[in-house]
Design a protein around this motif. Structure first.
Motif, short mmCIF file in Angstrom:
data_model
loop_
_atom_site.label_atom_id
_atom_site.label_comp_id
_atom_site.label_asym_id
_atom_site.label_seq_id
_atom_site.Cartn_x
_atom_site.Cartn_y
_atom_site.Cartn_z
N TRP A 1 -29.13 0.90 -32.38
CA TRP A 1 -30.59 1.20 -31.81
C TRP A 1 -31.63 0.05 -32.08
N THR A 2 -31.15 -0.89 -32.53
CA THR A 2 -32.14 -2.12 -32.59
C THR A 2 -31.77 -3.09 -31.34
N GLY A 3 -32.80 -3.92 -31.26
CA GLY A 3 -32.77 -5.12 -30.02
C GLY A 3 -33.04 -4.35 -28.85
N SER A 4 -33.29 -5.36 -27.71
CA SER A 4 -33.72 -4.58 -26.48
C SER A 4 -32.50 -4.88 -25.38
N GLY A 5 -31.36 -5.59 -25.80
CA GLY A 5 -30.44 -5.51 -24.74
C GLY A 5 -30.49 -6.45 -23.94
N THR A 6 -31.42 -7.60 -24.04
CA THR A 6 -31.47 -8.63 -23.13
C THR A 6 -30.94 -10.01 -23.67
N GLY A 7 -30.77 -10.90 -22.76
CA GLY A 7 -30.34 -12.07 -23.23
C GLY A 7 -30.73 -13.31 -22.48
N MET A 8 -30.43 -14.40 -22.91
CA MET A 8 -30.79 -15.49 -22.03
C MET A 8 -29.74 -16.51 -22.08
N VAL A 9 -29.65 -16.71 -20.65
CA VAL A 9 -28.35 -17.83 -20.43
C VAL A 9 -28.87 -19.07 -19.94
N SER B 1 -22.38 -27.22 -16.75
CA SER B 1 -21.96 -27.37 -18.13
C SER B 1 -22.42 -26.58 -19.15
N ASP B 2 -22.33 -26.63 -20.33
CA ASP B 2 -23.04 -26.19 -21.44
C ASP B 2 -23.67 -24.59 -21.16
N VAL B 3 -22.69 -23.90 -20.59
CA VAL B 3 -23.03 -22.29 -20.40
C VAL B 3 -23.13 -21.53 -21.76
N HIS B 4 -24.16 -20.98 -21.96
CA HIS B 4 -24.27 -20.22 -23.24
C HIS B 4 -25.17 -19.10 -23.04
N LEU B 5 -24.74 -17.99 -23.74
CA LEU B 5 -25.53 -16.70 -23.70
C LEU B 5 -26.31 -16.44 -25.15
N GLU B 6 -27.32 -16.40 -25.23
CA GLU B 6 -28.04 -16.04 -26.44
C GLU B 6 -28.51 -14.54 -26.47
N THR B 7 -28.35 -13.54 -27.41
CA THR B 7 -28.88 -12.19 -27.18
C THR B 7 -29.66 -11.91 -28.25
N ASP B 8 -30.40 -10.94 -28.13
CA ASP B 8 -31.19 -10.47 -29.24
C ASP B 8 -30.83 -9.06 -29.83
N ARG B 9 -29.54 -8.61 -29.52
CA ARG B 9 -29.07 -7.50 -29.99
C ARG B 9 -29.15 -7.50 -31.85
#
Length: 343
Positions: A208-216, A195-203
């Motif tokens: 051209w900003t951000g690294s394109g990574t995220g934390m699930v 449960s509680d699946v959530h994706l947080e990104t740093d876009r």
């Protein structure tokens, strides 16, 4: 809980995390390895028969109402005397990352830890000596079928250090435990829930900003009555394209009824996308579960800036055309001057 013992639980979690790996290895290849911290060790008392393989932890099958007797060995590996508090403890998983841990001596034991009876609660051992302490495990008649996990713990009564990182001096005590795996007879049902699946990104706001990574982040719960070793596979897909797939490390001993929060890092996230994040958890014990979530990556600040630029460009074009029209109108309305040609 006193200041002296407030760190017992996290210390037990750290000290016994390594024992989880050893336990899995020793389950198929029973070789004697003590659970120790370099100063003292706690293990099941070796069997009297030399031909019998020594035990690294307690593995017990019993019926409800059974009364079992066994013994735990405590060894002082130092040259100085140590006074120990010994007790039966319930096992649990830490809420973050699911490490195996044990309740402290001053916490209420409500499961297998409360079913253990020892003749003494304290024992003093001279340097380089050991003692075998008998105990009785009484399984309640209404005990639920399945796995009940805990340990026989020896905690040094001495304060071995202090921690003032939070602005308060806290005494540190160390403890070592020999795990106890009890399976009560009856139907066993492996079960998992996600449960509680959530994706947080740093876009960032612009492409051209951000690294394109995220934390699930997600929550895994053992809904059955046997301990599990689940592994999670995290898949992130965009609108018509794959983004990333990550397989997490297997949890060691996710205990029945325990719920833990886990996380996995993913890559390849675009600036603007519709992302579907799916988490599938499986265990070799036969349980599986999955959950998913949808995330819209809509960089409103970037879109707003783009709209402002378009409006600004449109205004400049309109202004330029207006000036050009005025000039053409002025040229059309200018008086005609006829210059006579010389005869």
């Amino acid at each position: 809980m006193t200041l002296t013992s407030r760190l017992v639980r996290p210390l037990l979690a750290a000290l016994l995390a390594a024992g989880a790996v050893a336990a899995l290895t020793l389950w198929t290849a029973p070789v004697a390895h003590a659970t120790d911290n370099g100063s003292w060790a706690v293990t099941p008392t070796p069997p009297a028969a030399s031909s019998t393989a020594p035990r690294s932890y307690f593995v017990i099958d019993a019926d409800p109402g059974a009364k079992l007797k066994d013994s735990v060995r405590i060894q002082n590996l130092t040259n100085k005397p140590i006074t120990f508090t010994i007790y039966g403890a319930d096992g649990f998983n830490t809420a973050q990352d699911g490490f195996f841990a044990l309740k402290g001596a001053d916490e209420p034991q409500i499961d297998v830890g409360s079913w253990i009876r020892l003749p003494v609660s304290r024992i003093k051992l001279a340097g380089r000596t050991q003692a075998d302490v008998p105990f009785t495990l009484t399984v309640p008649t209404n005990a639920t079928p399945g796995d009940h996990v805990g340990a026989l713990v020896a905690m040094n009564n001495a304060i071995e250090g202090t921690d003032d990182s939070r602005g308060v001096d806290i005494g540190i005590q160390r403890a070592v435990g020999a795990r106890l795996y009890l399976r009560v007879s009856g139907p066993t049902t492996p079960g998992l829930a996600v449960s509680d699946v959530h994706l947080e990104t740093d876009r960032g706001a612009m492409p051209w900003t951000g690294s394109g990574t995220g934390m699930v982040t997600y929550t895994v719960e053992n809904t059955g009555n046997v301990r599990l070793s689940p592994t999670a596979t995290v898949t992130v897909s965009g609108a018509g394209h794959a983004v990333d797939t990550v397989e997490g490390d297997a949890l060691v001993d996710l205990l029945p009824g325990q719920q833990v929060s886990l996380s996995s890092e993913v890559e390849g996230i675009r600036w603007f996308d519709r992302l579907t994040t799916e988490v599938v958890v499986t265990s070799p014990e036969g349980a599986t579960a999955k959950d998913s979530d949808t995330t819209w990556l809509t960089p409103w600040s970037g879109i707003g800036l783009g709209l402002l630029l378009l409006i600004g460009a449109g205004f400049l074009v309109h202004r330029r055309r207006t000036v050009m029209r005025r000039r053409m109108r002025a040229a059309e309305q200018a008086p005609v001057i006829t210059v006579p040609t010389p005869q």
